[in-house]
Design a protein around this motif. Structure first.
Motif, short mmCIF file in Angstrom:
data_model
loop_
_atom_site.label_atom_id
_atom_site.label_comp_id
_atom_site.label_asym_id
_atom_site.label_seq_id
_atom_site.Cartn_x
_atom_site.Cartn_y
_atom_site.Cartn_z
N THR A 31 0.85 -1.19 0.00
CA THR A 31 0.00 0.00 0.00
C THR A 31 0.88 1.23 0.00
O THR A 31 1.76 1.37 0.86
CB THR A 31 -0.92 0.04 1.23
OG1 THR A 31 -1.84 -1.06 1.17
CG2 THR A 31 -1.70 1.34 1.29
N SER A 32 0.66 2.13 -0.96
CA SER A 32 1.42 3.37 -1.03
C SER A 32 0.53 4.54 -0.65
O SER A 32 -0.63 4.62 -1.08
CB SER A 32 1.96 3.60 -2.45
OG SER A 32 2.93 2.63 -2.78
N ILE A 33 1.07 5.44 0.17
CA ILE A 33 0.38 6.67 0.54
C ILE A 33 1.03 7.81 -0.22
O ILE A 33 2.24 8.05 -0.08
CB ILE A 33 0.45 6.91 2.06
CG1 ILE A 33 -0.11 5.71 2.83
CG2 ILE A 33 -0.31 8.18 2.44
CD1 ILE A 33 0.04 5.80 4.34
N ILE A 34 0.27 8.48 -1.06
CA ILE A 34 0.79 9.54 -1.91
C ILE A 34 0.07 10.85 -1.59
O ILE A 34 -0.90 10.87 -0.84
CB ILE A 34 0.64 9.21 -3.40
CG1 ILE A 34 -0.85 9.12 -3.80
CG2 ILE A 34 1.36 7.89 -3.74
CD1 ILE A 34 -1.09 9.02 -5.29
N GLY A 35 0.56 11.94 -2.18
CA GLY A 35 -0.06 13.24 -1.99
C GLY A 35 0.98 14.33 -1.99
O GLY A 35 2.18 14.06 -1.85
N PRO A 36 0.57 15.58 -2.13
CA PRO A 36 1.53 16.69 -2.16
C PRO A 36 2.21 16.89 -0.82
O PRO A 36 1.78 16.34 0.20
CB PRO A 36 0.66 17.89 -2.53
CG PRO A 36 -0.72 17.51 -2.09
CD PRO A 36 -0.82 16.03 -2.28
N ASN A 37 3.27 17.69 -0.82
CA ASN A 37 3.94 18.05 0.43
C ASN A 37 2.96 18.70 1.39
O ASN A 37 2.10 19.49 0.98
CB ASN A 37 5.09 19.04 0.15
CG ASN A 37 6.25 18.38 -0.55
OD1 ASN A 37 6.40 17.16 -0.54
ND2 ASN A 37 7.09 19.18 -1.19
N GLY A 38 3.09 18.32 2.67
CA GLY A 38 2.21 18.89 3.68
C GLY A 38 0.85 18.25 3.76
O GLY A 38 -0.03 18.75 4.47
N ALA A 39 0.64 17.13 3.05
CA ALA A 39 -0.67 16.48 3.06
C ALA A 39 -0.92 15.70 4.35
O ALA A 39 -2.06 15.31 4.62
CB ALA A 39 -0.80 15.54 1.86
N GLY A 40 0.13 15.42 5.14
CA GLY A 40 -0.03 14.68 6.38
C GLY A 40 0.36 13.22 6.29
O GLY A 40 0.11 12.43 7.21
N LYS A 41 1.01 12.82 5.21
CA LYS A 41 1.34 11.40 4.96
C LYS A 41 2.27 10.85 6.04
O LYS A 41 1.97 9.82 6.66
CB LYS A 41 2.00 11.25 3.58
CG LYS A 41 1.21 11.82 2.43
CD LYS A 41 1.90 11.64 1.10
CE LYS A 41 3.23 12.35 0.98
NZ LYS A 41 3.11 13.84 1.05
N SER A 42 3.41 11.51 6.25
CA SER A 42 4.39 11.01 7.21
C SER A 42 3.86 11.09 8.64
O SER A 42 4.13 10.21 9.46
CB SER A 42 5.70 11.79 7.09
OG SER A 42 6.30 11.56 5.83
N THR A 43 3.10 12.12 8.93
CA THR A 43 2.51 12.26 10.27
C THR A 43 1.54 11.12 10.54
O THR A 43 1.54 10.53 11.63
CB THR A 43 1.79 13.61 10.40
OG1 THR A 43 2.73 14.67 10.16
CG2 THR A 43 1.20 13.78 11.78
N LEU A 44 0.72 10.78 9.56
CA LEU A 44 -0.21 9.66 9.73
C LEU A 44 0.55 8.37 9.98
O LEU A 44 0.20 7.60 10.89
CB LEU A 44 -1.10 9.52 8.49
CG LEU A 44 -2.07 8.34 8.51
CD1 LEU A 44 -3.08 8.48 9.63
CD2 LEU A 44 -2.77 8.19 7.15
N LEU A 45 1.59 8.10 9.19
CA LEU A 45 2.37 6.88 9.36
C LEU A 45 3.02 6.83 10.74
O LEU A 45 3.09 5.77 11.37
CB LEU A 45 3.43 6.77 8.26
CG LEU A 45 3.97 5.37 7.99
CD1 LEU A 45 2.92 4.52 7.29
CD2 LEU A 45 5.24 5.43 7.13
N PHE B 125 6.20 5.13 -9.28
CA PHE B 125 6.57 3.96 -8.49
C PHE B 125 5.34 3.40 -7.77
O PHE B 125 5.18 2.18 -7.67
CB PHE B 125 7.66 4.31 -7.48
CG PHE B 125 9.04 4.35 -8.06
CD1 PHE B 125 9.56 3.25 -8.72
CD2 PHE B 125 9.83 5.48 -7.95
CE1 PHE B 125 10.83 3.27 -9.27
CE2 PHE B 125 11.10 5.52 -8.49
CZ PHE B 125 11.61 4.41 -9.15
N ALA B 126 4.49 4.28 -7.27
CA ALA B 126 3.25 3.81 -6.63
C ALA B 126 2.39 3.06 -7.63
O ALA B 126 1.84 1.99 -7.33
CB ALA B 126 2.48 5.00 -6.06
#
Length: 252
Positions: free
Chosen positions: A30-44, A198-199
């Motif tokens: 499962t890949s989490i994508i989105g623009p910078n500041g979308a909250g991806k790394s914070t969610l992980l 890559f995703a």
């Protein structure tokens, strides 16, 4: 399965992750994508308990990550953070052995050593096993860190931007290794990616975030579409199909 319910994180008056509710399937990539500041790394980070939540719950196969004892959770879920630099002078084997800490508490058994050898072999690091990390290229170091999380032998492997600082060749090699881990070792691999291609090429499921919320979720075929991606990234994105895979081109 990883399930988040109303997960929220604020920094002062800024809401970085805003009431995220989703289910991440067991097995596969499962890949989490989105623009910078979308909250991806914070969610992980909240899923892996590296960061506390202001509101909400996260469960991994029914285990609440907030209340489950650390050693129990560490045998179910492992994470490779984005800032995975080591200041100590360690060999590759030393680093990989850290993956066995939830089991051995620093006293390695023969079983632990078997897992270490297998992880080193799986990431093709045999010739580098006794080399120090600061003697390796960026791609080699990244493989060593992935070997460490594979050595932890968890069902769930979370990786925050594992392709950072890798050129195209090494990034492709890394994605192939993660795909193999999902297929051959039956892992659930969840990763934050910036590269949509890559995703598209390697993922079973793609989650797209925007402004702290889940904007869309689905298979690569459902997600890698001009209408979906252009809305998420706020720019014109063209999609072409090559060898059965969808490839994105970006236009300003």
């Amino acid at each position: 399965m990883i399930v988040t319910q109303d997960v929220t994180k604020n920094y002062g008056s800024s809401c970085v992750v805003d009431g995220v509710t989703l289910s991440l399937p067991a097995r596969g990539v499962t890949s989490i994508i989105g623009p910078n500041g979308a909250g991806k790394s914070t969610l992980l980070s909240m899923v892996s308990r590296l960061m506390s939540m202001d509101r909400g719950t996260v469960t991994v196969d029914g285990l609440d990550v907030t209340t489950t004892p650390g050693d129990v959770l560490a045998r179910r879920l492992s994470i490779l953070r984005q800032d995975n630099h080591m200041t100590a002078r360690l060999t590759v084997r030393d680093l990989v052995s850290f993956g066995r800490y939830p089991y051995s508490k620093g006293r390695l058994t023969q079983e632990d050593k078997r897992h270490i050898d297998e992880a080193i072999s799986y990431l093709h690091l045999e010739e580098l096993a006794e080399r120090f990390l600061d003697e390796l290229s960026g791609g080699q170091r990244q493989r060593a860190f992935v070997a460490m999380v594979i050595c932890q032998d968890t069902d769930y492997v979370l990786l925050d931007e594992p392709l950072n600082n890798l050129d195209m060749r090494h990034a492709t090699g890394m994605m192939k290794l993660l795909r193999r881990a999902a297929d051959e070792l039956h892992k659930t691999v969840v990763l934050v990616l910036h590269d949509i291609n890559f995703a598209s090429w390697y993922s079973d499921t793609i989650v797209a975030m925007r402004a702290g919320k889940v904007a869309a979720q689905g298979s690569a075929a459902e997600m890698i579409r001009p209408d979906v991606l252009s809305d998420i990234y706020g720019m014109d994105i063209k999609v072409h199909e090559i060898d059965g895979h969808r490839i994105c081109l970006y236009y300003e």
